[in-house]
Design a protein around this motif. Structure first.
Motif, PDB file in Angstrom:
ATOM      1  N   SER B  57       0.832  -1.197   0.000  1.00 14.67           N
ATOM      2  CA  SER B  57       0.000   0.000   0.000  1.00 14.67           C
ATOM      3  C   SER B  57       0.870   1.252   0.000  1.00 14.67           C
ATOM      4  CB  SER B  57      -0.897  -0.031   1.236  1.00 14.67           C
ATOM      5  OG  SER B  57      -1.760   1.058   1.218  1.00 14.67           O
ATOM      6  N   SER B  62      -1.829   2.786  -7.862  1.00 14.26           N
ATOM      7  CA  SER B  62      -3.009   3.476  -8.386  1.00 14.26           C
ATOM      8  C   SER B  62      -2.598   4.727  -9.151  1.00 14.26           C
ATOM      9  CB  SER B  62      -3.937   3.897  -7.245  1.00 14.26           C
ATOM     10  OG  SER B  62      -4.393   2.781  -6.558  1.00 14.26           O
ATOM     11  N   THR B  63      -1.642   5.448  -8.605  1.00 16.39           N
ATOM     12  CA  THR B  63      -1.209   6.683  -9.249  1.00 16.39           C
ATOM     13  C   THR B  63      -0.651   6.388 -10.635  1.00 16.39           C
ATOM     14  OG1 THR B  63      -0.674   7.507  -7.048  1.00 16.39           O
ATOM     15  CG2 THR B  63       0.160   8.771  -8.916  1.00 16.39           C
TER      16      THR B  63
END
Ligand SMILES: Nc1ncnc2c1ncn2[C@@H]1O[C@H](COP(=O)(O)OP(=O)(O)OP(=O)(O)O)[C@@H](O)[C@H]1O
Ligand SMILES: [Mg+2]
Lengths: 243, 274
Positions: B57, B62-63
């Motif tokens: 995480s 995601s970025t």
């Protein structure tokens, strides 16, 4: 109390309903049309877009509607430029003055209501629309506004109902809508008690119908949308922009 | 609909045989909230490839994925989609934000890349079918009738023929995510991007979404999948990448990736996710 007089004046005063409704719906429409783009500007992160709208809503929400109406009705006529312009044809007519005042005032409140709804739309909804390639205008029209409108419908309904009641101010500039007609009747019969009660009954009837309409509309729209589980009811509420 | 006339579909690559297909991202950097989230990532996605991106995480998965369709605009670096270089303005040294230079191009590129989000992001005021048809109608200019047919086809594909008229709030998480996949498919994209599509789901609903994705993988589609489902990634990927600290630390075919990882961090990551 003279029940007969109450009944007959109720019947007589219904003659004011069309003008009350015309003022309400015309300014409602104008206010809505103005408020939608203004609300998007007001919700914009760009200061040069949002600040002018904030100034507008601040002024119109921060002053009494009656004062705004008087400025438009008595004040604008003093301005030579307006007297000599084509606008004067409209602005010397109390009806158009009322329409202008109610529209601008209503638009100010509606703008702030819609802005709240627009800003509350989850970014995920917008990103999903961007991700399929929609244009900014499409996203506003098809995604943001419909979601925002549903979420603020109860507040908007209150705004509409308060506008119905605010149209009674038109009586101060000689218009014979429900309240104006009542005052005329009172000056002829000297029976203010029965006549104003009759007027109140008519407003209550209109409010009742509108509340019902918005409840149905909300139920309709909610059969669909919103992650909201308890449909909020439209309630009558004292709204601050009535004197 | 008007905008759609100006766009030509299928989006690009067509008529440009020399253009390199797939996605290429070079030296992607992104700073968010004071963190260097991406620090010069290099990524290539070839047609037909199924690339899984794994990592702990905050590693920037995601970025990176969002940079590919410019939901996040990289501060620096270049991105080519099917040989077409995306016109973006780099962030300035003095903190001026990065920006999109050619909005039309970006919309066209986005339309050619389906994206599936962790939180589904279905539009709550539209039925499942409307969620699926909205893009084809507005962006591609397909007529409502034809779009509805298209929509039903893709809803059937994700096993939700009977839910066409249901609103998202009446669907389970797994069903919502499958509608979201149908929504992405209905644009008939050349690449599908998934950002942890099962992370927001109750464990018993994960399977139905993974099965749909595995079926898509079997069709030879190009897919980039950010996921924490290691077993799934191992099974369907043609390549796996491990992100750490804003960089891709290791990437290889799944057999090597999962059986003989090189980096100590990847070994630790795999061990802790068993
Ligand atoms: N909009 C933002 N503003 C500030 N910081 C952000 C923003 N978005 C992401 N970050 C930070 O960037 C880092 C990487 O974020 P990212 O979402 O790409 O990680 P991730 O690998 O997808 O993690 P996860 O597995 O939790 O989804 C995180 O430390 C996160 O806090
Ligand atoms: Mg993530």
């Amino acid at each position: 109390m003279d029940i007969m007089l109450l009944l007959t004046s109720t019947v007589t005063l219904t003659g004011g309903i069309p003008l009350t409704l015309l003022l309400t719906f015309a300014s409602l429409l104008a206010g809505f049309v103005l408020a939608v783009p203004l609300a998007f500007m007001r919700a914009s992160p760009r200061k040069w877009l949002s600040l002018p709208v904030l100034a507008y809503t601040y002024v119109f929400r921060g002053t009494p509607l009656l004062v705004q109406l008087f400025i438009i009705y008595y004040g604008l006529g003093q301005v030579g430029a307006i007297r000599s312009s084509v606008l004067w044809v409209l602005l010397r007519d109390p009806f158009w003055c009322c329409l202008l005042a109610f529209s601008l005032n209503g638009a100010a409140y509606t703008t702030e209501i819609f802005r709240g709804g627009i800003q509350a739309v989850a970014t995920g909804m917008i990103e999903a629309a961007q991700a399929v390639g929609m244009s900014p205008l499409q996203i506003k029209r098809r995604i943001i506004f419909p979601i925002a409108f549903r979420s603020v419908l109860p507040s908007y309904a209150n705004e509409v109902i308060s506008l119905v009641k605010a149209t009674s101010l038109a009586s101060t500039v000689t218009l014979l809508e429900i309240t104006g007609l009542s005052r005329k009747l009172v000056s002829e019969t000297f029976a203010p008690y029965e006549i104003f009660i009759a007027a109140g009954v008519l407003y209550l009837g209109l409010t009742f119908l509108l509340t019902g309409f918005f409840n149905v509309l909300e139920a309709r729209l909610n059969a669909a949308p919103q992650a909201r589980t308890h449909p909020r009811r439209v309630i009558l509420r004292q709204v601050p922009h009535e004197q | 609909m008007r905008a759609a006339k100006a766009l030509s579909y299928p989006a690009f690559g067509v008529g440009e045989p020399a253009a390199e297909p797939g996605i290429r991202a070079e030296r992607i950097e992104k700073r968010l909230g004071g963190n260097d989230v991406l620090r010069g990532v290099e990524l290539i996605v070839r047609p037909g490839e199924i690339l899984s991106i794994l990592g702990s995480s905050g590693s920037g998965k995601s970025t990176l994925l969002r940079c590919l369709n410019l939901l996040t605009i990289p501060d620096r670096g270049d991105i080519w989609v099917h040989g077409e270089k995306l016109a973006i303005r780099a962030a300035s040294q003095h903190g001026g934000p990065a920006g999109i230079l050619d909005h039309r191009q970006v919309r066209r590129v986005r339309a050619s890349m389906g994206m599936v989000f962790q939180n589904f992001n279905l539009w709550p005021h539209k039925t499942a079918l409307e969620n699926v048809t909205e893009g084809p109608v507005l962006v591609k200019g397909i007529r409502r009738g034809a779009a509805a047919e298209l929509g039903r086809h893709y809803l059937a594909k994700v096993g939700l023929s009977d839910k066409a008229d249901a609103y998202p709030r009446h669907l389970s998480g797994g069903q919502q995510q499958r509608v979201a996949i149908a929504r992405a498919l209905a644009m008939e994209p050349q690449v599908l991007l998934f950002d942890e599509p099962t992370s927001a789901l109750d464990p018993e609903l994960v399977g139905e979404v993974l099965r749909v994705m595995a079926a898509l993988a079997g069709e030879g589609r190009t897919m980039v999948i950010v996921t924490h489902e290691l077993a799934f990634a191992r099974e369907v990927s043609t390549r796996a990448a491990f992100m750490h600290g804003g960089l891709i630390e290791e990437e290889s075919p799944p057999q090597e990736f999962f059986s003989s990882p090189v980096s100590g961090r990847l070994r630790g990551f795999l061990a802790s996710h068993r």
